[in-house]
Scaffold this motif. Structure first.
Motif, PDB file in Angstrom:
ATOM      1  N   ILE A  22      16.351  42.866  -9.338  1.00  0.00           N
ATOM      2  CA  ILE A  22      15.278  42.082  -8.741  1.00  0.00           C
ATOM      3  C   ILE A  22      14.974  40.870  -9.612  1.00  0.00           C
ATOM      4  CG2 ILE A  22      13.317  43.255  -9.854  1.00  0.00           C
ATOM      5  CD1 ILE A  22      11.981  43.164  -6.988  1.00  0.00           C
ATOM      6  N   ALA A  23      14.672  39.759  -8.968  1.00  0.00           N
ATOM      7  CA  ALA A  23      14.296  38.533  -9.686  1.00  0.00           C
ATOM      8  C   ALA A  23      12.786  38.501  -9.856  1.00  0.00           C
ATOM      9  CB  ALA A  23      14.767  37.304  -8.909  1.00  0.00           C
ATOM     10  N   ALA A  24      12.311  37.583 -10.687  1.00  0.00           N
ATOM     11  CA  ALA A  24      10.875  37.413 -10.894  1.00  0.00           C
ATOM     12  C   ALA A  24      10.175  37.223  -9.552  1.00  0.00           C
ATOM     13  CB  ALA A  24      10.616  36.214 -11.798  1.00  0.00           C
ATOM     14  N   SER A  25       8.924  37.684  -9.470  1.00  0.00           N
ATOM     15  CA  SER A  25       8.204  37.689  -8.198  1.00  0.00           C
ATOM     16  C   SER A  25       8.100  36.305  -7.558  1.00  0.00           C
ATOM     17  CB  SER A  25       6.804  38.274  -8.392  1.00  0.00           C
ATOM     18  OG  SER A  25       6.091  37.553  -9.386  1.00  0.00           O
ATOM     19  N   ASN A  26       8.079  35.250  -8.388  1.00  0.00           N
ATOM     20  CA  ASN A  26       7.969  33.894  -7.831  1.00  0.00           C
ATOM     21  C   ASN A  26       9.327  33.214  -7.680  1.00  0.00           C
ATOM     22  OD1 ASN A  26       8.250  33.876 -10.557  1.00  0.00           O
ATOM     23  ND2 ASN A  26       6.707  32.326 -10.983  1.00  0.00           N
ATOM     24  N   ASP A  27      10.409  33.977  -7.837  1.00  0.00           N
ATOM     25  CA  ASP A  27      11.756  33.401  -7.736  1.00  0.00           C
ATOM     26  C   ASP A  27      12.596  34.022  -6.619  1.00  0.00           C
ATOM     27  OD1 ASP A  27      11.318  31.727  -9.887  1.00  0.00           O
ATOM     28  OD2 ASP A  27      12.167  33.107 -11.351  1.00  0.00           O
ATOM     29  N   ARG A  28      12.066  34.997  -5.915  1.00  0.00           N
ATOM     30  CA  ARG A  28      12.919  35.785  -5.008  1.00  0.00           C
ATOM     31  C   ARG A  28      13.408  35.017  -3.790  1.00  0.00           C
ATOM     32  NH1 ARG A  28       8.929  40.819  -5.650  1.00  0.00           N
ATOM     33  NH2 ARG A  28       9.191  40.965  -7.911  1.00  0.00           N
ATOM     34  N   SER A  29      12.758  33.913  -3.498  1.00  0.00           N
ATOM     35  CA  SER A  29      13.200  33.111  -2.347  1.00  0.00           C
ATOM     36  C   SER A  29      14.227  32.056  -2.754  1.00  0.00           C
ATOM     37  CB  SER A  29      11.997  32.425  -1.697  1.00  0.00           C
ATOM     38  OG  SER A  29      11.382  31.532  -2.613  1.00  0.00           O
ATOM     39  N   LYS A  30      14.580  32.025  -4.034  1.00  0.00           N
ATOM     40  CA  LYS A  30      15.494  30.992  -4.522  1.00  0.00           C
ATOM     41  C   LYS A  30      16.949  31.353  -4.248  1.00  0.00           C
ATOM     42  CE  LYS A  30      12.455  29.200  -8.137  1.00  0.00           C
ATOM     43  NZ  LYS A  30      12.294  28.908  -9.581  1.00  0.00           N
ATOM     44  N   SER A  31      17.817  30.396  -4.550  1.00  0.00           N
ATOM     45  CA  SER A  31      19.251  30.619  -4.356  1.00  0.00           C
ATOM     46  C   SER A  31      20.011  29.761  -5.350  1.00  0.00           C
ATOM     47  CB  SER A  31      19.657  30.253  -2.928  1.00  0.00           C
ATOM     48  OG  SER A  31      19.437  28.862  -2.691  1.00  0.00           O
ATOM     49  N   LYS A  40      21.577  33.317  -1.706  1.00  0.00           N
ATOM     50  CA  LYS A  40      20.150  33.615  -1.829  1.00  0.00           C
ATOM     51  C   LYS A  40      19.936  34.881  -2.653  1.00  0.00           C
ATOM     52  CE  LYS A  40      17.142  33.060   1.381  1.00  0.00           C
ATOM     53  NZ  LYS A  40      16.324  31.969   0.826  1.00  0.00           N
ATOM     54  N   PHE A  41      18.968  34.815  -3.554  1.00  0.00           N
ATOM     55  CA  PHE A  41      18.658  35.969  -4.393  1.00  0.00           C
ATOM     56  C   PHE A  41      18.275  37.180  -3.547  1.00  0.00           C
ATOM     57  CE2 PHE A  41      17.092  33.277  -8.274  1.00  0.00           C
ATOM     58  CZ  PHE A  41      18.345  32.682  -8.349  1.00  0.00           C
ATOM     59  N   SER A  42      17.588  36.916  -2.427  1.00  0.00           N
ATOM     60  CA  SER A  42      17.058  38.012  -1.616  1.00  0.00           C
ATOM     61  C   SER A  42      18.146  38.894  -1.012  1.00  0.00           C
ATOM     62  CB  SER A  42      16.173  37.450  -0.491  1.00  0.00           C
ATOM     63  OG  SER A  42      16.918  36.579   0.337  1.00  0.00           O
TER      64      SER A  42
END
Length: 416
Positions: free
Chosen positions: A271-280, A285-287
């Motif tokens: 999992i990525a940081a909570s404010n980074d999960r929509s990034k790519s 895409k990280f998600s």
């Protein structure tokens, strides 16, 4: 004033290179700084209580706090200068004078625990009465990160912007002047909080932009040729800073994706940081490889919020057991990343977690210095670091040939 200020705020928000857009909103480093600085202030207080606080700015926990603050873009540029020990002038008088040192520590503790603005103002007034040399409203930069909705930042550029905007002649250096300025800022902030924020940093950023003449109050005929040349140089610098920040963010995203990809390939939940999960990165895409929800960790809310900001976490499949944690550092304080990892390790207290700092190659000396701190070495934490170039080079090989999280040790370095 209302109509004029409204147009200035609109200009400020629409300028994609203003500190509102580059520092105040959508800035993960700013959000992380609040926790790191709060932790740092607690350390300053404890060092003063236990008489571990040194007789010089360098090497103290206060230096770390001010380093975190000055990294928060231009608004806090120079915030550390008033705290440098100037022995010939005996300022600020909190290093060699034990009584003043204790008073400063008690002031910080009382402000940290304050519940409302009346308590904060009372503590400021009590400190002002002591007339400790060199300990003026520069301290407001620290207090802002403890109470951002009650204490606005304060420096020369912000004062200049205040005077330009409100046609005043306030001066830097006096707590009484600061409190008068604060009253005006708080009043304006309440009126325009829907346009800006309850956080006074947004309005202080506006004053900073005006004070540095990056944001003009109408036509610029009043500028001299020298001032116009200076303004043009500032605009060029802003473009360069914005470009560098974009490149830093791109690198950060790249390293996060490599870490997510490796963990996922090795069979872990990632999992990525909570404010980074929509990034790519690179169209990925990280998600698509991250957990949809953060695992249920038995942590206090404040600690959990900090842990959720760790750049990448690996968990044993289907569990909440942390296997590895990674903090990707760019231009921000390496020590603040270490603090987030130590928050995790001291709170979870499982065996075998692996902690990593992922750093640009040119910052290798910085990370060695930070990991060599006595407080880190005494903690007996298994913390290592990985250089960007090595992670980039060996990512695919570890994904293909790696067996488990121990494979990361092959590209990691430690400070022995």
């Amino acid at each position: 004033m209302n109509e004029h200020l409204q147009s200035i705020i609109t200009q400020y928000k629409n300028d994609q290179e203003s500190v509102y857009n580059t520092w105040f909103i959508n800035n993960e480093d700013r959000l992380k700084a609040f926790r790191s600085i709060r932790r740092g202030v607690l350390q300053v207080i404890d060092d003063i209580k236990t008489r571990r606080f040194g007789n010089d700015f360098k090497g103290t926990s206060l230096e770390f706090v001010l380093s975190c603050i000055t990294e928060q873009k231009q608004v806090f540029e120079g915030a550390s200068h008033p705290f440098y020990w100037k022995p010939k002038l005996r300022i600020p008088d909190i290093y060699e004078n034990q009584t003043n040192k204790i008073a400063f520590g008690q002031f910080l503790e009382n402000c940290l625990n304050a519940k409302n603005e009346e308590q904060l103002i009372r503590e400021i007034e009590k400190l002002d009465v002591l007339k400790i040399k060199g300990l003026g409203p520069a301290v407001a930069s620290i207090l802002y990160f403890l109470h951002p909705t009650l204490i606005p930042p304060f420096n020369t550029a912000i004062i200049n912007g205040f005077n330009y905007l409100f046609k005043d002649k306030k001066k830097l250096g006096s707590w009484s002047e600061y409190l008068k300025i604060r009253e005006v800022i708080m009043d304006m902030n309440r009126k325009y909080c829907n346009e800006l924020s309850l956080d006074t940093g947004a309005f202080a950023g506006l004053l900073f932009e005006i004070g540095t003449q990056k944001l003009l109050l109408g036509k610029d005929e009043y500028l001299s040729e020298i001032e116009r040349t200076r303004l043009e140089k500032l605009i060029i610098k802003r473009h360069k800073d914005k470009k560098a920040e974009t490149e830093d963010e791109h690198l950060h995203n790249e390293m996060q994706y490599h870490l997510l990809k490796i963990g996922y390939s090795l069979g872990y939940d990632v999992i990525a940081a909570s404010n980074d999960r929509s990034k790519s990165w690179g169209g990925n895409k990280f998600s698509f490889i991250s957990l949809a929800e953060f695992p249920q960790l038995p942590l206090e809310k404040e600690v959990l919020n900090t842990v959720k900001l760790i750049d990448v976490l690996w968990f044993a499949k289907g569990t909440a057991k942390v296997i590895a944690a990674f903090e990707v550092e760019k231009s921000t304080s390496i020590y603040s990343g270490i603090l987030r990892l130590t928050d995790l390790i001291y709170s979870v207290q499982d065996d075998g977690e692996m902690l990593y700092l992922v750093v640009p190659d040119q910052r290798e000396k910085d990370v060695i210095m930070q990991l060599s701190r006595p407080s880190i070495r005494k903690g007996n934490m298994q913390m290592a670091y990985i250089c960007f170039s090595d992670l980039r080079q060996y990512c695919d090989a570890i994904c293909k040939l790696g067996e488990d999280h121990h494979s990361m040790k092959k590209i990691a370095k430690c400070v022995c």
